[in-house]
Design a protein around this motif. Sequence first.
Motif, short mmCIF file in Angstrom:
data_model
loop_
_atom_site.label_atom_id
_atom_site.label_comp_id
_atom_site.label_asym_id
_atom_site.label_seq_id
_atom_site.Cartn_x
_atom_site.Cartn_y
_atom_site.Cartn_z
N LYS A 5 0.73 -1.26 -0.07
CA LYS A 5 0.14 0.48 0.47
C LYS A 5 0.82 0.86 0.09
O LYS A 5 0.19 2.35 -0.76
N VAL A 6 1.62 1.58 0.80
CA VAL A 6 3.03 2.26 0.56
C VAL A 6 3.36 2.70 -0.56
O VAL A 6 3.76 3.68 -1.07
N GLU A 7 3.69 1.38 -1.11
CA GLU A 7 4.63 1.80 -2.54
C GLU A 7 3.37 1.93 -3.78
O GLU A 7 3.84 2.88 -4.70
N THR A 8 1.81 1.65 -3.48
CA THR A 8 1.21 2.73 -4.53
C THR A 8 0.11 3.91 -4.10
O THR A 8 0.12 4.34 -4.76
N VAL A 9 0.85 3.80 -2.82
CA VAL A 9 -0.01 5.99 -2.73
C VAL A 9 1.89 6.79 -2.64
O VAL A 9 1.44 8.16 -2.75
N SER A 10 1.95 6.28 -2.84
CA SER A 10 3.55 6.72 -2.63
C SER A 10 4.51 7.35 -4.40
O SER A 10 4.95 7.68 -4.69
N GLY A 11 3.68 5.72 -4.87
CA GLY A 11 4.06 5.87 -6.25
C GLY A 11 6.24 5.55 -6.09
O GLY A 11 6.66 5.27 -7.17
N LEU A 12 6.52 5.15 -5.15
CA LEU A 12 7.86 4.55 -5.39
C LEU A 12 7.85 2.66 -4.91
O LEU A 12 7.01 2.36 -4.50
N HIS A 13 9.46 2.03 -4.73
CA HIS A 13 9.16 0.90 -5.06
C HIS A 13 10.75 0.48 -4.59
O HIS A 13 11.75 1.15 -4.62
N LEU A 14 9.77 -0.26 -3.37
CA LEU A 14 11.18 -1.00 -2.44
C LEU A 14 12.39 -1.68 -3.22
O LEU A 14 13.05 -1.81 -2.42
N HIS A 15 11.63 -2.12 -3.91
CA HIS A 15 12.70 -3.30 -4.13
C HIS A 15 13.64 -2.63 -5.02
O HIS A 15 15.32 -2.55 -5.62
N ASP A 16 13.42 -1.23 -5.46
CA ASP A 16 14.88 0.39 -5.81
C ASP A 16 15.14 0.85 -4.61
O ASP A 16 14.76 1.62 -3.68
N GLY A 17 16.21 0.21 -5.08
CA GLY A 17 17.65 1.20 -4.31
C GLY A 17 17.76 2.61 -3.42
O GLY A 17 17.51 3.64 -2.50
N LEU A 18 17.59 3.65 -4.60
CA LEU A 18 17.57 4.56 -5.08
C LEU A 18 15.63 5.45 -4.10
O LEU A 18 16.02 6.05 -3.47
N ASP A 19 14.79 4.14 -4.78
CA ASP A 19 13.97 4.71 -3.65
C ASP A 19 13.46 4.59 -2.18
O ASP A 19 12.79 5.10 -1.88
N ARG A 20 14.09 2.80 -1.81
CA ARG A 20 14.14 3.11 -0.41
C ARG A 20 14.80 4.33 0.56
O ARG A 20 14.55 4.59 1.02
N LEU A 21 15.84 4.62 -0.19
CA LEU A 21 16.79 5.90 -0.19
C LEU A 21 15.98 7.22 -0.04
O LEU A 21 15.86 7.60 1.45
N ALA A 22 15.12 7.69 -0.51
CA ALA A 22 13.81 8.35 -0.70
C ALA A 22 13.10 8.08 0.45
O ALA A 22 12.97 9.46 1.03
N LEU A 23 12.48 7.43 0.83
CA LEU A 23 11.60 7.11 1.44
C LEU A 23 12.03 7.07 3.44
O LEU A 23 11.18 7.60 4.02
N HIS A 24 13.74 6.36 3.68
CA HIS A 24 14.17 6.23 4.52
C HIS A 24 14.51 7.55 5.14
O HIS A 24 14.21 8.29 5.64
N LEU A 25 15.20 9.16 3.88
CA LEU A 25 15.86 10.28 3.88
C LEU A 25 14.21 11.05 4.60
O LEU A 25 14.05 12.25 5.84
N SER A 26 13.19 10.58 3.44
CA SER A 26 12.27 11.50 3.89
C SER A 26 11.55 11.22 5.44
O SER A 26 11.39 12.53 6.03
N ILE A 27 11.10 10.04 6.45
CA ILE A 27 11.22 9.94 7.21
C ILE A 27 11.79 10.44 8.46
O ILE A 27 11.55 10.61 9.14
#
Length: 403
Positions: free
Chosen positions: A361-383
Amino acid sequence: MHSDLQRIVDDLTEYVGLPIQLTDVRLDSIVFGPHGGEIDWIRRESLLLRRTPHQARALLERSGVFSAIGPLRIPADPDQGMWSRVAVPTRWHNLTYGYLWILDNGQVLTDHQLQHVADVGAEIGRLLHAMQRARHVDASRLSDLVAAPLDVRQRAAAELLEAGIIPPRSPVAAVVLAHPAAEATPDDLETVLWDVGTDALPRAVLRVVESNHTVLLVPLPRSGDLQPARSAAARLRRVYLNTTHPPLSTVVAGISDPQTELVEVHAAYRQAKLAARVAESLPELGPVAEWGRLGAFRALVCIPTDQVGALAASVVRSIMDAGDPSLLPTLEAYLDSGCDMKCTSAFLNVHRGTVYHRLRKVETVSGLHLHDGLDRLALHLSIKLGRLAGLIPHRNGGQPAGR
């Protein structure tokens, strides 16, 4: 000088054979002699709290003590449970710096004894004046070290070295204790800092109170071991939480790396202040945070405050606005654990399938993908930036086991 005052009051107590307490002009306790036998509730509370109870201050103020320039006998007030006492102002150069309070319920104090107490009170006034002047000078030097231009910092460092307060090239650490500005005035905290804090902190620790934080400069062993700074931060934090009136709701602290050049203490102060900000925003890293142990947060907290929220808002808001309050804590636990599904499930005490569902659900609402390293970095830094900016409420509990 504090030990000198204690010795003087102990000697006076033995001389008159009555309980004596020395307070400052705010009626906060400085030292007191032995108290054997019974005492009234005002003295008992003032010894326990290290300040005169508020309801008693009005009684004493009506007696005229604050305008007295010589010994003043205050009669008993049975309706208020107050015993009779004698107040002796401790004055120096026509200024009052404190009061000696003698519980004389039987009115047995002789004129000769009272004159001796008044004479000693003048010596105490001189000592209190010297203590006040010294601490103001040292506080001013510390303020200059942490915030003034280079030439002023150089002068302050030279004066501290010349006075022998800090040996040349001796390592020191800056400690910043952050407290809500609206809950206590600098004057209130300064009183606590130099009253109870005198017992809690070594004399060599320089200290100054600013509007919403207190700064300490703590001498360290030659090895640069930060243990004295940790001890000072923990002790003063307990003092602030337990002694201020009304009590402070929260106090966090930051500790800098060791610094050997006094003129560069302003850099250590900045580290400690930023570490305190991290401790305030992320309770799991506090309540005392050390700059050298903050890892990536050293970079994140250096981002200007007005930019932090903007960097985090778009990603964080998309998740927070999804209508499911479990999404953000689940995502943060997952990323903090190094994307360990087992640890995340155990930390949140939910089934792995529930974690999978929330992450999709997070991937759906954010448009980011947890299998993508840069997207994971963006999510973690944003939090983490969202926490530093106050966009995300404080979370309860610690870190996932995989952290």
